[in-house]
Design a protein around this motif. Structure first.
Motif, PDB file in Angstrom:
ATOM      1  N   SER A  21      -0.207  18.417   2.775  1.00 20.78           N
ATOM      2  CA  SER A  21       0.272  19.487   3.646  1.00 20.78           C
ATOM      3  C   SER A  21      -0.848  20.136   4.444  1.00 20.78           C
ATOM      4  O   SER A  21      -0.582  20.988   5.277  1.00 20.78           O
ATOM      5  CB  SER A  21       0.986  20.545   2.814  1.00 20.78           C
ATOM      6  OG  SER A  21       0.130  21.011   1.796  1.00 20.78           O
ATOM      7  N   ASP A  22      -2.089  19.733   4.218  1.00 16.91           N
ATOM      8  CA  ASP A  22      -3.210  20.331   4.940  1.00 16.91           C
ATOM      9  C   ASP A  22      -3.748  19.449   6.057  1.00 16.91           C
ATOM     10  O   ASP A  22      -4.684  19.815   6.740  1.00 16.91           O
ATOM     11  CB  ASP A  22      -4.365  20.631   3.975  1.00 16.91           C
ATOM     12  CG  ASP A  22      -4.168  21.943   3.241  1.00 16.91           C
ATOM     13  OD1 ASP A  22      -3.268  22.704   3.617  1.00 16.91           O
ATOM     14  OD2 ASP A  22      -4.916  22.199   2.293  1.00 16.91           O
ATOM     15  N   ALA A  23      -3.170  18.283   6.227  1.00 21.58           N
ATOM     16  CA  ALA A  23      -3.687  17.349   7.221  1.00 21.58           C
ATOM     17  C   ALA A  23      -3.547  17.931   8.623  1.00 21.58           C
ATOM     18  O   ALA A  23      -2.553  18.573   8.946  1.00 21.58           O
ATOM     19  CB  ALA A  23      -2.957  16.024   7.131  1.00 21.58           C
ATOM     20  N   GLU A  24      -4.535  17.686   9.444  1.00 23.91           N
ATOM     21  CA  GLU A  24      -4.498  18.097  10.846  1.00 23.91           C
ATOM     22  C   GLU A  24      -3.683  17.057  11.606  1.00 23.91           C
ATOM     23  O   GLU A  24      -4.050  15.889  11.659  1.00 23.91           O
ATOM     24  CB  GLU A  24      -5.920  18.162  11.403  1.00 23.91           C
ATOM     25  CG  GLU A  24      -6.010  18.580  12.837  1.00 23.91           C
ATOM     26  CD  GLU A  24      -5.785  20.062  13.053  1.00 23.91           C
ATOM     27  OE1 GLU A  24      -5.356  20.438  14.146  1.00 23.91           O
ATOM     28  OE2 GLU A  24      -6.038  20.837  12.114  1.00 23.91           O
ATOM     29  N   ILE A  25      -2.574  17.471  12.172  1.00 20.13           N
ATOM     30  CA  ILE A  25      -1.702  16.543  12.892  1.00 20.13           C
ATOM     31  C   ILE A  25      -1.901  16.764  14.385  1.00 20.13           C
ATOM     32  O   ILE A  25      -1.745  17.872  14.876  1.00 20.13           O
ATOM     33  CB  ILE A  25      -0.227  16.736  12.510  1.00 20.13           C
ATOM     34  CG1 ILE A  25      -0.044  16.454  11.020  1.00 20.13           C
ATOM     35  CG2 ILE A  25       0.678  15.847  13.347  1.00 20.13           C
ATOM     36  CD1 ILE A  25       1.300  16.818  10.473  1.00 20.13           C
ATOM     37  N   LYS A  26      -2.250  15.705  15.067  1.00 27.55           N
ATOM     38  CA  LYS A  26      -2.455  15.775  16.510  1.00 27.55           C
ATOM     39  C   LYS A  26      -1.278  15.093  17.206  1.00 27.55           C
ATOM     40  O   LYS A  26      -1.394  13.966  17.677  1.00 27.55           O
ATOM     41  CB  LYS A  26      -3.780  15.119  16.873  1.00 27.55           C
ATOM     42  CG  LYS A  26      -4.970  15.882  16.314  1.00 27.55           C
ATOM     43  CD  LYS A  26      -6.258  15.366  16.890  1.00 27.55           C
ATOM     44  CE  LYS A  26      -7.443  16.161  16.562  1.00 27.55           C
ATOM     45  NZ  LYS A  26      -7.873  16.630  15.450  1.00 27.55           N
ATOM     46  N   ALA A  27      -0.189  15.786  17.231  1.00 31.72           N
ATOM     47  CA  ALA A  27       1.028  15.237  17.830  1.00 31.72           C
ATOM     48  C   ALA A  27       0.973  15.382  19.346  1.00 31.72           C
ATOM     49  O   ALA A  27       0.569  16.432  19.858  1.00 31.72           O
ATOM     50  CB  ALA A  27       2.248  15.977  17.294  1.00 31.72           C
ATOM     51  N   PRO A  28       1.386  14.352  20.060  1.00 31.79           N
ATOM     52  CA  PRO A  28       1.465  14.486  21.512  1.00 31.79           C
ATOM     53  C   PRO A  28       2.611  15.421  21.891  1.00 31.79           C
ATOM     54  O   PRO A  28       3.505  15.675  21.088  1.00 31.79           O
ATOM     55  CB  PRO A  28       1.731  13.061  21.987  1.00 31.79           C
ATOM     56  CG  PRO A  28       2.357  12.379  20.827  1.00 31.79           C
ATOM     57  CD  PRO A  28       1.807  13.034  19.593  1.00 31.79           C
ATOM     58  N   PRO A  71       0.840  -1.201   0.000  1.00 33.67           N
ATOM     59  CA  PRO A  71       0.000   0.000   0.000  1.00 33.67           C
ATOM     60  C   PRO A  71       0.874   1.249   0.000  1.00 33.67           C
ATOM     61  O   PRO A  71       2.021   1.224   0.436  1.00 33.67           O
ATOM     62  CB  PRO A  71      -0.790  -0.118   1.303  1.00 33.67           C
ATOM     63  CG  PRO A  71      -0.009  -1.045   2.154  1.00 33.67           C
ATOM     64  CD  PRO A  71       0.748  -1.947   1.231  1.00 33.67           C
ATOM     65  N   LYS A  72       0.325   2.324  -0.497  1.00 33.53           N
ATOM     66  CA  LYS A  72       1.056   3.578  -0.601  1.00 33.53           C
ATOM     67  C   LYS A  72       0.392   4.607   0.312  1.00 33.53           C
ATOM     68  O   LYS A  72      -0.828   4.709   0.354  1.00 33.53           O
ATOM     69  CB  LYS A  72       1.009   4.057  -2.053  1.00 33.53           C
ATOM     70  CG  LYS A  72       1.855   5.249  -2.340  1.00 33.53           C
ATOM     71  CD  LYS A  72       1.822   5.561  -3.826  1.00 33.53           C
ATOM     72  CE  LYS A  72       2.672   6.762  -4.127  1.00 33.53           C
ATOM     73  NZ  LYS A  72       2.660   7.106  -5.537  1.00 33.53           N
ATOM     74  N   ALA A 112       3.966  12.753   9.766  1.00 32.92           N
ATOM     75  CA  ALA A 112       3.341  12.614  11.086  1.00 32.92           C
ATOM     76  C   ALA A 112       1.826  12.407  10.979  1.00 32.92           C
ATOM     77  O   ALA A 112       1.216  11.886  11.903  1.00 32.92           O
ATOM     78  CB  ALA A 112       3.647  13.836  11.945  1.00 32.92           C
ATOM     79  N   GLU A 113       1.227  12.792   9.850  1.00 29.96           N
ATOM     80  CA  GLU A 113      -0.218  12.604   9.704  1.00 29.96           C
ATOM     81  C   GLU A 113      -0.621  11.137   9.698  1.00 29.96           C
ATOM     82  O   GLU A 113      -1.765  10.816   9.985  1.00 29.96           O
ATOM     83  CB  GLU A 113      -0.751  13.314   8.460  1.00 29.96           C
ATOM     84  CG  GLU A 113      -0.469  12.603   7.154  1.00 29.96           C
ATOM     85  CD  GLU A 113      -1.014  13.337   5.950  1.00 29.96           C
ATOM     86  OE1 GLU A 113      -1.978  12.854   5.365  1.00 29.96           O
ATOM     87  OE2 GLU A 113      -0.454  14.396   5.601  1.00 29.96           O
ATOM     88  N   VAL A 114       0.311  10.242   9.386  1.00 29.44           N
ATOM     89  CA  VAL A 114      -0.018   8.812   9.378  1.00 29.44           C
ATOM     90  C   VAL A 114       0.552   8.077  10.590  1.00 29.44           C
ATOM     91  O   VAL A 114       0.404   6.860  10.693  1.00 29.44           O
ATOM     92  CB  VAL A 114       0.451   8.121   8.065  1.00 29.44           C
ATOM     93  CG1 VAL A 114      -0.293   8.683   6.868  1.00 29.44           C
ATOM     94  CG2 VAL A 114       1.952   8.241   7.888  1.00 29.44           C
ATOM     95  N   PHE A 115       1.181   8.785  11.514  1.00 29.26           N
ATOM     96  CA  PHE A 115       1.739   8.152  12.699  1.00 29.26           C
ATOM     97  C   PHE A 115       0.626   7.640  13.611  1.00 29.26           C
ATOM     98  O   PHE A 115      -0.391   8.285  13.809  1.00 29.26           O
ATOM     99  CB  PHE A 115       2.620   9.114  13.494  1.00 29.26           C
ATOM    100  CG  PHE A 115       3.973   9.370  12.898  1.00 29.26           C
ATOM    101  CD1 PHE A 115       4.415   8.705  11.766  1.00 29.26           C
ATOM    102  CD2 PHE A 115       4.814  10.301  13.474  1.00 29.26           C
ATOM    103  CE1 PHE A 115       5.670   8.959  11.223  1.00 29.26           C
ATOM    104  CE2 PHE A 115       6.064  10.554  12.946  1.00 29.26           C
ATOM    105  CZ  PHE A 115       6.492   9.881  11.831  1.00 29.26           C
ATOM    106  N   MET A 116       0.887   6.487  14.186  1.00 31.62           N
ATOM    107  CA  MET A 116      -0.008   5.898  15.170  1.00 31.62           C
ATOM    108  C   MET A 116       0.648   6.037  16.543  1.00 31.62           C
ATOM    109  O   MET A 116       1.787   6.500  16.650  1.00 31.62           O
ATOM    110  CB  MET A 116      -0.245   4.423  14.845  1.00 31.62           C
ATOM    111  CG  MET A 116      -0.903   4.208  13.506  1.00 31.62           C
ATOM    112  SD  MET A 116      -1.006   2.441  13.178  1.00 31.62           S
ATOM    113  CE  MET A 116      -2.621   2.387  12.461  1.00 31.62           C
ATOM    114  N   ALA A 117      -0.052   5.601  17.566  1.00 30.47           N
ATOM    115  CA  ALA A 117       0.471   5.719  18.931  1.00 30.47           C
ATOM    116  C   ALA A 117       1.847   5.070  19.074  1.00 30.47           C
ATOM    117  O   ALA A 117       2.726   5.602  19.762  1.00 30.47           O
ATOM    118  CB  ALA A 117      -0.513   5.097  19.921  1.00 30.47           C
ATOM    119  N   LEU A 153      10.873   5.721  10.081  1.00 32.04           N
ATOM    120  CA  LEU A 153       9.735   6.640  10.172  1.00 32.04           C
ATOM    121  C   LEU A 153       9.627   7.552   8.949  1.00 32.04           C
ATOM    122  O   LEU A 153       8.726   8.364   8.861  1.00 32.04           O
ATOM    123  CB  LEU A 153       9.841   7.475  11.454  1.00 32.04           C
ATOM    124  CG  LEU A 153       9.687   6.680  12.748  1.00 32.04           C
ATOM    125  CD1 LEU A 153      10.128   7.507  13.941  1.00 32.04           C
ATOM    126  CD2 LEU A 153       8.264   6.197  12.918  1.00 32.04           C
ATOM    127  N   GLY A 154      10.570   7.436   8.013  1.00 36.18           N
ATOM    128  CA  GLY A 154      10.505   8.209   6.781  1.00 36.18           C
ATOM    129  C   GLY A 154      11.177   9.558   6.838  1.00 36.18           C
ATOM    130  O   GLY A 154      10.642  10.550   6.330  1.00 36.18           O
TER     131      GLY A 154
END
Length: 130
Positions: free
Chosen positions: A13-20, A7-8, A45-50, A85-86
């Motif tokens: 650049s508009d994604a809302e990132i909820k970084a801890p 998967p790709k 970071a928009e695709v990062f999980m916990a 992590l890219g």
């Protein structure tokens, strides 16, 4: 059709990132805090999980040790984790991540005219005639 096609992940650049928040942020030097802020605001970071955020929290301790000691072995560990992590263009290509600039960001970008460049910047095609 390939059955094992990976998967790709398409980043925008508009994604809302909820970084801890960086745990115990005040105990870290400015360079480590900047490192965290860079990751927390990066498109990937928009695709990062916990689990990804936990990896970065653990890695922050090693980044801090690196800034305190300059130990090259620590840098190797940091580089390995960041790769997963890219962190770089090549890493994102291997992870099949792509970045799509939003129309809003494109509109905010300076025009392609030479006058839009800062005074100390020369386009490569102008410098080398390509």
């Amino acid at each position: 059709m390939r059955r094992n096609k990976q998967p790709k992940a398409e980043l925008t650049s508009d994604a809302e990132i909820k970084a801890p928040k960086l745990y115990k942020r005040a105990s870290y030097c400015a360079a480590t805090q900047r490192w965290w802020d860079t990751w927390a605001s990066s498109p990937q970071a928009e695709v990062f999980m916990a689990t990804d955020w936990e990896r970065l929290q653990q890695l922050a301790v090693i980044v801090e040790q690196y800034w305190q000691t300059g130990d090259k072995n620590l840098m190797a560990e940091i580089r390995l984790n960041e790769e997963r992590l890219g962190a770089t263009v090549r890493d994102r290509q291997s992870l099949r991540m792509s970045y799509k600039e939003s129309d809003t960001k494109k509109a905010e970008r300076p025009s392609d005219s030479p006058s839009a460049l800062p005074e100390n910047v020369t386009r490569l095609r102008d410098a080398f005639g390509t």
